[in-house]
Every structure is written in C-alpha cells, then in structure tokens.
Design a protein around this motif. Structure first.
Motif, PDB file in Angstrom:
ATOM      1  N   THR A  29     -13.570   4.770   2.929  1.00 49.20           N
ATOM      2  CA  THR A  29     -12.897   4.105   1.809  1.00 49.20           C
ATOM      3  C   THR A  29     -11.406   3.912   2.044  1.00 49.20           C
ATOM      4  OG1 THR A  29     -12.641   6.226   0.739  1.00 49.20           O
ATOM      5  CG2 THR A  29     -14.549   4.897   0.062  1.00 49.20           C
ATOM      6  N   ALA A  30     -10.921   4.336   3.211  1.00 52.43           N
ATOM      7  CA  ALA A  30      -9.469   4.236   3.429  1.00 52.43           C
ATOM      8  C   ALA A  30      -9.097   3.085   4.366  1.00 52.43           C
ATOM      9  CB  ALA A  30      -8.921   5.546   3.967  1.00 52.43           C
ATOM     10  N   TYR A  31     -10.047   2.545   5.110  1.00 58.42           N
ATOM     11  CA  TYR A  31      -9.839   1.337   5.935  1.00 58.42           C
ATOM     12  C   TYR A  31      -8.722   1.519   6.980  1.00 58.42           C
ATOM     13  CZ  TYR A  31     -12.589  -0.700   2.138  1.00 58.42           C
ATOM     14  OH  TYR A  31     -13.574  -0.962   1.213  1.00 58.42           O
TER      15      TYR A  31
ATOM     16  N   ASN B 177      -8.228  -7.075  -0.374  1.00 55.63           N
ATOM     17  CA  ASN B 177      -7.840  -6.749  -1.742  1.00 55.63           C
ATOM     18  C   ASN B 177      -8.982  -7.062  -2.726  1.00 55.63           C
ATOM     19  OD1 ASN B 177      -6.133  -5.979  -3.967  1.00 55.63           O
ATOM     20  ND2 ASN B 177      -4.401  -6.424  -2.652  1.00 55.63           N
ATOM     21  N   ARG B 178      -8.670  -7.197  -3.999  1.00 62.91           N
ATOM     22  CA  ARG B 178      -9.739  -7.188  -5.010  1.00 62.91           C
ATOM     23  C   ARG B 178     -10.090  -8.572  -5.560  1.00 62.91           C
ATOM     24  NH1 ARG B 178      -6.854  -2.595  -5.120  1.00 62.91           N
ATOM     25  NH2 ARG B 178      -8.027  -0.666  -5.307  1.00 62.91           N
TER      26      ARG B 178
ATOM     27  N   LEU C 113     -13.706  -4.802  -3.504  1.00 65.35           N
ATOM     28  CA  LEU C 113     -12.514  -4.424  -2.732  1.00 65.35           C
ATOM     29  C   LEU C 113     -12.749  -4.735  -1.258  1.00 65.35           C
ATOM     30  CD1 LEU C 113      -9.726  -2.965  -2.532  1.00 65.35           C
ATOM     31  CD2 LEU C 113     -11.012  -0.847  -2.174  1.00 65.35           C
ATOM     32  N   HIS C 114     -11.780  -5.421  -0.648  1.00 69.37           N
ATOM     33  CA  HIS C 114     -11.772  -5.640   0.804  1.00 69.37           C
ATOM     34  C   HIS C 114     -13.072  -6.241   1.342  1.00 69.37           C
ATOM     35  CE1 HIS C 114      -7.895  -3.962   0.734  1.00 69.37           C
ATOM     36  NE2 HIS C 114      -8.177  -2.699   0.847  1.00 69.37           N
TER      37      HIS C 114
ATOM     38  N   HIS D 204      -5.075  -3.278   7.798  1.00 72.87           N
ATOM     39  CA  HIS D 204      -4.859  -2.162   6.866  1.00 72.87           C
ATOM     40  C   HIS D 204      -4.291  -0.931   7.566  1.00 72.87           C
ATOM     41  CE1 HIS D 204      -5.374   0.280   3.334  1.00 72.87           C
ATOM     42  NE2 HIS D 204      -6.025  -0.666   2.687  1.00 72.87           N
TER      43      HIS D 204
ATOM     44  N   TYR E 157      -1.919   2.184   8.207  1.00 75.21           N
ATOM     45  CA  TYR E 157      -1.072   3.110   7.451  1.00 75.21           C
ATOM     46  C   TYR E 157       0.000   3.584   8.415  1.00 75.21           C
ATOM     47  CZ  TYR E 157      -4.899   3.854   4.015  1.00 75.21           C
ATOM     48  OH  TYR E 157      -5.884   3.719   3.067  1.00 75.21           O
TER      49      TYR E 157
ATOM     50  N   LEU F 136      -6.954  -2.374 -11.513  1.00 72.77           N
ATOM     51  CA  LEU F 136      -6.086  -2.905 -10.451  1.00 72.77           C
ATOM     52  C   LEU F 136      -6.350  -4.384 -10.144  1.00 72.77           C
ATOM     53  CD1 LEU F 136      -5.680   0.137  -8.000  1.00 72.77           C
ATOM     54  CD2 LEU F 136      -4.540  -0.350 -10.157  1.00 72.77           C
TER      55      LEU F 136
ATOM     56  N   ASP G 237       0.963   0.534  -5.354  1.00 79.33           N
ATOM     57  CA  ASP G 237      -0.244  -0.143  -4.870  1.00 79.33           C
ATOM     58  C   ASP G 237      -0.213  -1.537  -5.492  1.00 79.33           C
ATOM     59  OD1 ASP G 237      -2.688  -0.750  -3.796  1.00 79.33           O
ATOM     60  OD2 ASP G 237      -3.823   0.838  -4.812  1.00 79.33           O
TER      61      ASP G 237
ATOM     62  N   GLN H  21       0.705  -6.383   0.025  1.00 79.65           N
ATOM     63  CA  GLN H  21       0.278  -5.249  -0.793  1.00 79.65           C
ATOM     64  C   GLN H  21       0.966  -4.019  -0.241  1.00 79.65           C
ATOM     65  OE1 GLN H  21      -1.878  -5.542  -3.407  1.00 79.65           O
ATOM     66  NE2 GLN H  21      -2.250  -3.397  -3.919  1.00 79.65           N
TER      67      GLN H  21
ATOM     68  N   TYR I 162       1.206  -0.241  -0.410  1.00 80.63           N
ATOM     69  CA  TYR I 162       0.327   0.845  -0.868  1.00 80.63           C
ATOM     70  C   TYR I 162       0.794   2.147  -0.226  1.00 80.63           C
ATOM     71  CZ  TYR I 162      -3.941   3.716  -0.932  1.00 80.63           C
ATOM     72  OH  TYR I 162      -4.826   4.748  -1.073  1.00 80.63           O
TER      73      TYR I 162
ATOM     74  N   PHE J  57      -4.617   7.290  -2.569  1.00 79.72           N
ATOM     75  CA  PHE J  57      -6.004   7.746  -2.603  1.00 79.72           C
ATOM     76  C   PHE J  57      -6.334   8.633  -1.405  1.00 79.72           C
ATOM     77  CE2 PHE J  57      -6.196   3.595  -4.926  1.00 79.72           C
ATOM     78  CZ  PHE J  57      -6.336   4.163  -6.190  1.00 79.72           C
TER      79      PHE J  57
ATOM     80  N   GLU K 214       0.053  -4.635   3.599  1.00 80.58           N
ATOM     81  CA  GLU K 214      -1.068  -5.536   3.863  1.00 80.58           C
ATOM     82  C   GLU K 214      -0.590  -6.951   3.544  1.00 80.58           C
ATOM     83  OE1 GLU K 214      -4.476  -3.551   1.669  1.00 80.58           O
ATOM     84  OE2 GLU K 214      -2.889  -2.081   1.544  1.00 80.58           O
TER      85      GLU K 214
HETATM   86  C1  GLA Z   1      -5.743  -1.154  -0.647  1.00 81.94           C
HETATM   87  C2  GLA Z   1      -5.863  -1.073  -2.109  1.00 81.94           C
HETATM   88  C3  GLA Z   1      -5.817   0.352  -2.555  1.00 81.94           C
HETATM   89  C4  GLA Z   1      -6.879   1.175  -1.859  1.00 81.94           C
HETATM   90  C5  GLA Z   1      -6.753   0.988  -0.363  1.00 81.94           C
HETATM   91  C6  GLA Z   1      -7.878   1.635   0.382  1.00 81.94           C
HETATM   92  O1  GLA Z   1      -4.495  -0.870  -0.244  1.00 81.94           O
HETATM   93  O2  GLA Z   1      -4.896  -1.832  -2.785  1.00 81.94           O
HETATM   94  O3  GLA Z   1      -5.987   0.424  -3.953  1.00 81.94           O
HETATM   95  O4  GLA Z   1      -8.136   0.770  -2.269  1.00 81.94           O
HETATM   96  O5  GLA Z   1      -6.729  -0.350  -0.020  1.00 81.94           O
HETATM   97  O6  GLA Z   1      -8.064   2.957   0.038  1.00 81.94           O
END
Ligand code: GLA
Length: 378
Positions: A99-101, A111-112, A136-137, A212, A214, A244, A284, A322, A324, A328, A343
């Motif tokens: 879930t962290a990509y 994104n969403r 998401l994504h 994505h 980090y 979001l 975020d 984005q 972020y 999370f 992003e």
């Molecule tokens: C993006 C979203 C965040 C989160 C991350 C993945 O940055 O905007 O809210 O979902 O991806 O964890």
C-alpha cells in the motif's frame, strides 16, 4: 604440466587486468549492469538494473513495477547514502510494499478517482476501488505490480533504461489498450535522474502517470523528514474532503500551513490545527504548480536537508505535484514520516472536474512528459 602453467599464467594476467580495469577505466562502460531480483509468483524473473555516472552517483531500478530501489548521492562531505526508501529483493516488494508504492511507476491513473467512477464520451466507467471506497493509483494490481519489459538505451550522454508496459483494453475497466514507455536516464556528468513518460492508446481514455519515490536526504532509515526544508512553487492547491477526493475548488495556499512558497521545515506546521492537515493526517496535497505545460520542465519543488547539505530539486512539465509526507508509513518497515514524495502528475479526480486540466488521451495522440530529480549539496 607446461599447459597448466601457461594457463595459470594467463589466468593470473587476466585476473590482474580485471582487478586493474576499474582503476584504469573508472567509467569505461556506458552500459547498465543487470542482476537477478527474484522470481514472480507466476515464475517470471524480475531484474535489477544499475545506472552509474562519472561522479559515482548510482541508481538502481527493478522492472517489477518500474520501481526505483536505490539512489546513491553524496552529502557535502562526499559521503554517499541511499536517499530513497526501497528494498534489495523482490520478495520485500511483494510482501511489504503493497500500500505504500515505494519508488514505483503509477498508472493508469495516479492518485484518486472518486468512487472509482467517471464518465467519458457519455459512457460511465467503474474502476475497482481500493482505498476507503475510492480508486487509488489505478486500482488493485496496477502498473506498480507488473513486470515491465526492459531495454538498455544508454548512449554517450549517459546511462538509460527504458521500461515498457502494454495495459490491455479493459484492464481494471479502463477503456483502450494503453502502451506506456518510461525512460529513466542518468546523465554521465550531472547528478540527476530524468524520467520521460510516453503513452498511446487505441480508444479514448484517461491517464495520469507518476513515480512514487519516497526521498529522505539524511539517508534511508536515518530519521524522519521533519527537518527537511521544502519549497513548492505553487500559489494554489486542490482542497480535499474526508476521503481525500478534491472538492473541485482551487484554493490559495496563502495564510495556511500549506504555503511552501518560502522554504520551510516540514515539521514546523505539520501538526497545526488546520482542517485540511487533519483530514490528510499531515501533508498529502496536490499543489497547482505556478509554471507548467509547454513540454519544458520547470522547478516545482526544492528540498534541503540542513545537516547533510543534500539538496533535491524536482522539475516537471506536469500541472500538479502531490506532496506527501509518509503519513501512512507505520514502521513496517519504514518509520512514520520518514520519506517525502513529490508525485508530479495531473490533479487527482480530474475526470470528474471539468475545471481541472484534462487527462484524456485519444488515439493518434502521444502523451509525453518529463520529470527531473536533480541532486546537489549546499
Ligand atoms: C499517495 C497518496 C497518499 C497515500 C500514498 C500511498 O501519495 O496521496 O494518500 O495513499 O500515495 O500510501
């Protein structure tokens, strides 16, 4: 005996030559190296590619999800560290990165999209939802989980890897067969990663592509990003509701803790009592960049880590970024707020907001975009 002796002599000469070669020809090759990265559940082999330049900067990329696993850059004392969150083998991506990509290529729609639903050419599409009732994504099992076809496209200007993925018509219910190519390029003498995206479709569709990664300029695992100083060249952002999803309003950052027009430490206002920060549990947000389009990457964000002196500049031709702050991340395996994402992309939920720049792609058109991550020290 004589033959063995000659063979041994030849071997030792070869061994000596091999040992000396890196010293005599430090960056003689402009071909990227490749190693095994692990086996996919279906039996295919994932690979890891290493790009290097004349300054000793190194970038590792796997064709699993096109993820950047490592970026080694010097601090102000020339000490090298890995400044992105990533893993050394496929197994960790399959089990920990869900879930962290981490470092991955995101598509078809980064994104969403609200409730995963949008209408295009009068037809309504429902993309499977995977984040609190929202898409998401790209929805479940998207580009970040695919094995991309890799090609070494290095040349005299630097080492480069091209990754290609063909997303079949109807994948996650998106219309059209989408052919995506992403070129990661490390110039021979500049410490920067250039990412070039291209995409074509055979039916009207929507796309939003991003990486994505980090970043942590202290070095991966060496602390949080709260002391990093960030500048974002944006007067406006797109406020969100409690899932979001953008409300559709384009709001000024002025007078809010979201204003990064002047370089400010991430931790300075992250816990302020400001509704948007509470909803997102930190930063975020999609920032509306002051300079975009025209095919020329402009400076979107600048990050400075005061103790190491490392500086990252993000340049893009996309309309949004984005920002972020790893809200999370939960310590498994990377600590809360120990990575920063920029992003570069179109705005979230664009297909449902006619006032946002369009994310439509039609047959005959080619989507092209460039983002540059430029490293230096101060
Ligand atoms: C993006 C979203 C965040 C989160 C991350 C993945 O940055 O905007 O809210 O979902 O991806 O964890």
């Amino acid at each position: 005996m004589y033959t063995v002796c000659i063979a041994m002599k030849l071997c030792s000469v070869a061994l000596l030559a091999a040992l000396l070669a890196p010293a005599i020809y430090p960056q003689a090759s402009n071909k990227i190296s490749m190693e095994s990265f692990g086996t996919m559940p279906g039996g295919e082999q994932a690979r890891l590619y290493t790009l290097t330049n004349k300054n000793g900067m190194a970038i590792k990329i796997t064709n699993y999800g096109g993820a950047i696993t490592t970026i080694m850059v010097p601090d102000r004392h020339k000490h090298m560290d890995d400044v992105v969150l990533g893993f050394d083998d496929l197994h960790d991506y399959l089990t920990l990165a869900k879930t962290a990509y981490f470092g991955a290529l995101i598509g078809r729609y980064a994104n969403r999209i609200g409730k995963g639903t949008f209408t295009l050419d009068g037809k309504t599409y429902h993309i499977p939802v995977n984040d609190h009732g929202q898409m998401l994504h790209g929805g479940p099992d998207s580009f970040n989980t695919k094995l991309w076809e890799a090609k070494d496209v290095s040349g005299p200007e630097g080492e480069a890897l091209e990754l290609k993925y063909v997303s079949p018509n109807g994948q996650n219910n998106f219309p059209g067969m989408l052919t995506v190519a992403v070129r990661y390029m490390l110039p021979a003498t500049e410490n920067e990663l250039r990412v070039q995206y291209t995409a074509t479709t055979d039916k009207d569709t929507v796309i939003n592509l991003a990486n994505h990664s980090y970043f942590n300029l202290l070095g991966k695992g060496k602390g949080t990003i709260l002391g990093h100083k960030v500048m974002i060249d944006a007067n406006n952002y797109t406020p969100v509701n409690d899932t979001l999803i953008p409300t559709g309003v384009i709001a000024p950052v002025a007078g809010t803790p979201l204003d990064f027009r002047k370089s400010t430490a991430v931790g300075e206002r992250i816990n302020d009592n400001f509704e948007q920060l509470k909803l997102a549990k930190g930063y975020d947000f999609n920032y509306v960049l002051n300079h975009s389009g025209g095919g020329t990457p402009h400076l979107a964000a600048r990050v400075e880590e005061p103790t190491t002196g490392r500086v990252l500049e993000v340049l893009t031709d996309q309309p949004g970024v984005q920002f972020y702050t790893g809200n999370f991340l939960d310590g498994h395996p990377f600590a809360y707020r120990s990575g920063l994402c920029f992003e570069t992309q179109h705005f979230p939920d664009s297909p449902n907001h006619p006032n946002f720049p369009s994310t439509e792609l039609k047959p005959g058109q080619t989507f092209r975009s460039t983002t540059i991550y430029r490293f230096s020290t101060k």
